[in-house]
Design a protein around this motif. Structure first.
Motif, PDB file in Angstrom:
ATOM      1  N   MET A 173       0.859  -1.185   0.000  1.00  0.00           N
ATOM      2  CA  MET A 173       0.000   0.000   0.000  1.00  0.00           C
ATOM      3  C   MET A 173       0.897   1.238   0.000  1.00  0.00           C
ATOM      4  N   ALA A 174       0.685   2.120  -0.962  1.00  0.00           N
ATOM      5  CA  ALA A 174       1.518   3.310  -1.106  1.00  0.00           C
ATOM      6  C   ALA A 174       0.906   4.496  -0.382  1.00  0.00           C
ATOM      7  N   GLY A 175       1.712   5.181   0.426  1.00  0.00           N
ATOM      8  CA  GLY A 175       1.244   6.374   1.120  1.00  0.00           C
ATOM      9  C   GLY A 175       2.412   7.210   1.585  1.00  0.00           C
ATOM     10  N   GLY A 176       2.202   8.520   1.604  1.00  0.00           N
ATOM     11  CA  GLY A 176       3.244   9.454   2.015  1.00  0.00           C
ATOM     12  C   GLY A 176       3.457  10.480   0.927  1.00  0.00           C
ATOM     13  N   GLY A 177       2.999  11.702   1.155  1.00  0.00           N
ATOM     14  CA  GLY A 177       3.144  12.753   0.164  1.00  0.00           C
ATOM     15  C   GLY A 177       2.416  12.464  -1.133  1.00  0.00           C
ATOM     16  N   LEU A 178       1.335  11.701  -1.056  1.00  0.00           N
ATOM     17  CA  LEU A 178       0.652  11.222  -2.258  1.00  0.00           C
ATOM     18  C   LEU A 178      -0.294  12.278  -2.823  1.00  0.00           C
ATOM     19  N   THR A 179      -0.302  12.408  -4.159  1.00  0.00           N
ATOM     20  CA  THR A 179      -1.238  13.273  -4.860  1.00  0.00           C
ATOM     21  C   THR A 179      -1.952  12.467  -5.936  1.00  0.00           C
ATOM     22  N   ILE A 180      -2.983  13.047  -6.514  1.00  0.00           N
ATOM     23  CA  ILE A 180      -3.712  12.368  -7.586  1.00  0.00           C
ATOM     24  C   ILE A 180      -2.776  12.025  -8.745  1.00  0.00           C
ATOM     25  N   ALA A 181      -1.785  12.864  -9.002  1.00  0.00           N
ATOM     26  CA  ALA A 181      -0.853  12.604 -10.103  1.00  0.00           C
ATOM     27  C   ALA A 181      -0.050  11.325  -9.901  1.00  0.00           C
ATOM     28  N   ASP A 182       0.025  10.843  -8.644  1.00  0.00           N
ATOM     29  CA  ASP A 182       0.779   9.620  -8.368  1.00  0.00           C
ATOM     30  C   ASP A 182      -0.029   8.354  -8.639  1.00  0.00           C
ATOM     31  N   ILE A 183      -1.343   8.483  -8.810  1.00  0.00           N
ATOM     32  CA  ILE A 183      -2.194   7.299  -8.949  1.00  0.00           C
ATOM     33  C   ILE A 183      -1.808   6.481 -10.172  1.00  0.00           C
ATOM     34  N   GLU A 184      -1.664   7.124 -11.319  1.00  0.00           N
ATOM     35  CA  GLU A 184      -1.394   6.386 -12.555  1.00  0.00           C
ATOM     36  C   GLU A 184      -0.099   5.584 -12.492  1.00  0.00           C
ATOM     37  N   PRO A 185       1.048   6.191 -12.132  1.00  0.00           N
ATOM     38  CA  PRO A 185       2.273   5.387 -12.087  1.00  0.00           C
ATOM     39  C   PRO A 185       2.245   4.294 -11.030  1.00  0.00           C
ATOM     40  N   LEU A 186       1.558   4.529  -9.915  1.00  0.00           N
ATOM     41  CA  LEU A 186       1.467   3.493  -8.885  1.00  0.00           C
ATOM     42  C   LEU A 186       0.642   2.310  -9.369  1.00  0.00           C
ATOM     43  N   ILE A 187      -0.464   2.573 -10.029  1.00  0.00           N
ATOM     44  CA  ILE A 187      -1.299   1.483 -10.538  1.00  0.00           C
ATOM     45  C   ILE A 187      -0.590   0.763 -11.682  1.00  0.00           C
ATOM     46  N   ASP A 188       0.102   1.513 -12.519  1.00  0.00           N
ATOM     47  CA  ASP A 188       0.902   0.886 -13.573  1.00  0.00           C
ATOM     48  C   ASP A 188       1.946  -0.062 -12.981  1.00  0.00           C
ATOM     49  N   ALA A 189       2.442   0.274 -11.787  1.00  0.00           N
ATOM     50  CA  ALA A 189       3.448  -0.567 -11.123  1.00  0.00           C
ATOM     51  C   ALA A 189       2.841  -1.799 -10.467  1.00  0.00           C
ATOM     52  N   GLY A 190       1.508  -1.831 -10.334  1.00  0.00           N
ATOM     53  CA  GLY A 190       0.843  -2.982  -9.725  1.00  0.00           C
ATOM     54  C   GLY A 190       0.533  -2.826  -8.256  1.00  0.00           C
TER      55      GLY A 190
END
Length: 238
Positions: A173-190
């Motif tokens: 689970m990714a968290g810390g300084g997260l913005t909407i712009a981070d959603i796409e690369p995180l989901i692309d990473a699995g």
């Protein structure tokens, strides 16, 4: 369909209702201190409102190098939370060199019984966050919250990707300084889940600054919860 859960961390009774658009909440007190174990009333309110509650277990502010008394307090809190009806707990303990204190973690996991267990961002102070995935596996921990060993998920994305690769049986689970712009690369990473406070700073009511209390407070923003949820849905259904 690939599913990515949204977890929102909150520390106020009003925040519970604002976060109900999320899949689950991480319930804390004192998010300004990094999150501490929530009180009885906050836990009862969250459960009464129907939230899926994962409660922080952290007995004090400061570092994660816990004394025997600190660990005893954690175990007592876990025993209470288990009977209170929470879905899971969020734990962490470190040795002085930053590695995970597996002895303390194993005690907490045993006390948790059948509760879901999340290992929190104590992994991000570890000299090797990727190795913490194996710690989670050994101790039957369900998920890890991480920013990839940095202050933000954007900076830590390369390490997060390595953790995902190593994660068989453990959710990352990714968290810390997260913005909407981070959603796409995180989901692309699995990534398996997204974690955010979805908070907005507001002015505190009354002249509390006169007695040394911070004149701003951070409140959960239902609009930010909805926007993050929508961004996740849009990406996974694209």
């Amino acid at each position: 369909m690939y599913r990515v859960a949204l977890e929102v961390c909150i520390d106020t009774p009003d925040g519970i209702a604002a976060a109900m658009g999320a899949d689950r909440i991480e319930l804390c007190s004192s998010l300004a201190l990094g999150g501490l174990t929530p009180g009885v009333g906050l836990v009862a309110s969250a459960i009464a409102q129907g939230a899926e509650v994962h409660a922080m277990v952290r007995p004090r502010a400061g570092d994660f190098v816990f004394s025997t008394a600190d660990i005893d307090a954690c175990l007592a809190d876990i025993a209470f939370l288990r009977t209170a009806g929470v879905k899971g707990i969020v734990i962490g303990a470190a040795n002085e060199d930053g590695t995970i204190n597996e002895t303390a973690i194993a005690e907490m996991v045993a006390e948790a019984g059948n509760l879901d267990v999340t290992l929190h961002r104590v992994v991000d102070i570890s000299p090797d966050p990727v190795a913490c995935v194996e710690v989670a596996k050994r101790n039957k921990i369900k998920r890890i919250l991480t920013s990839g060993g940095t202050s933000s998920v954007r900076e830590g994305l390369p390490i997060i990707k390595q953790m995902i690769t190593a994660s068989e049986g453990v959710e990352i689970m990714a968290g810390g300084g997260l913005t909407i712009a981070d959603i796409e690369p995180l989901i692309d990473a699995g990534i398996h889940a997204i974690h955010s406070s979805c908070g907005t700073d507001i002015a505190a009511k009354g002249a509390v600054s006169r007695i040394g209390i911070n004149a701003t407070q951070r409140m959960t923003d239902a609009g930010k919860v909805a926007a993050l949820k929508a961004a996740i849905h849009q990406k996974v259904t694209a």
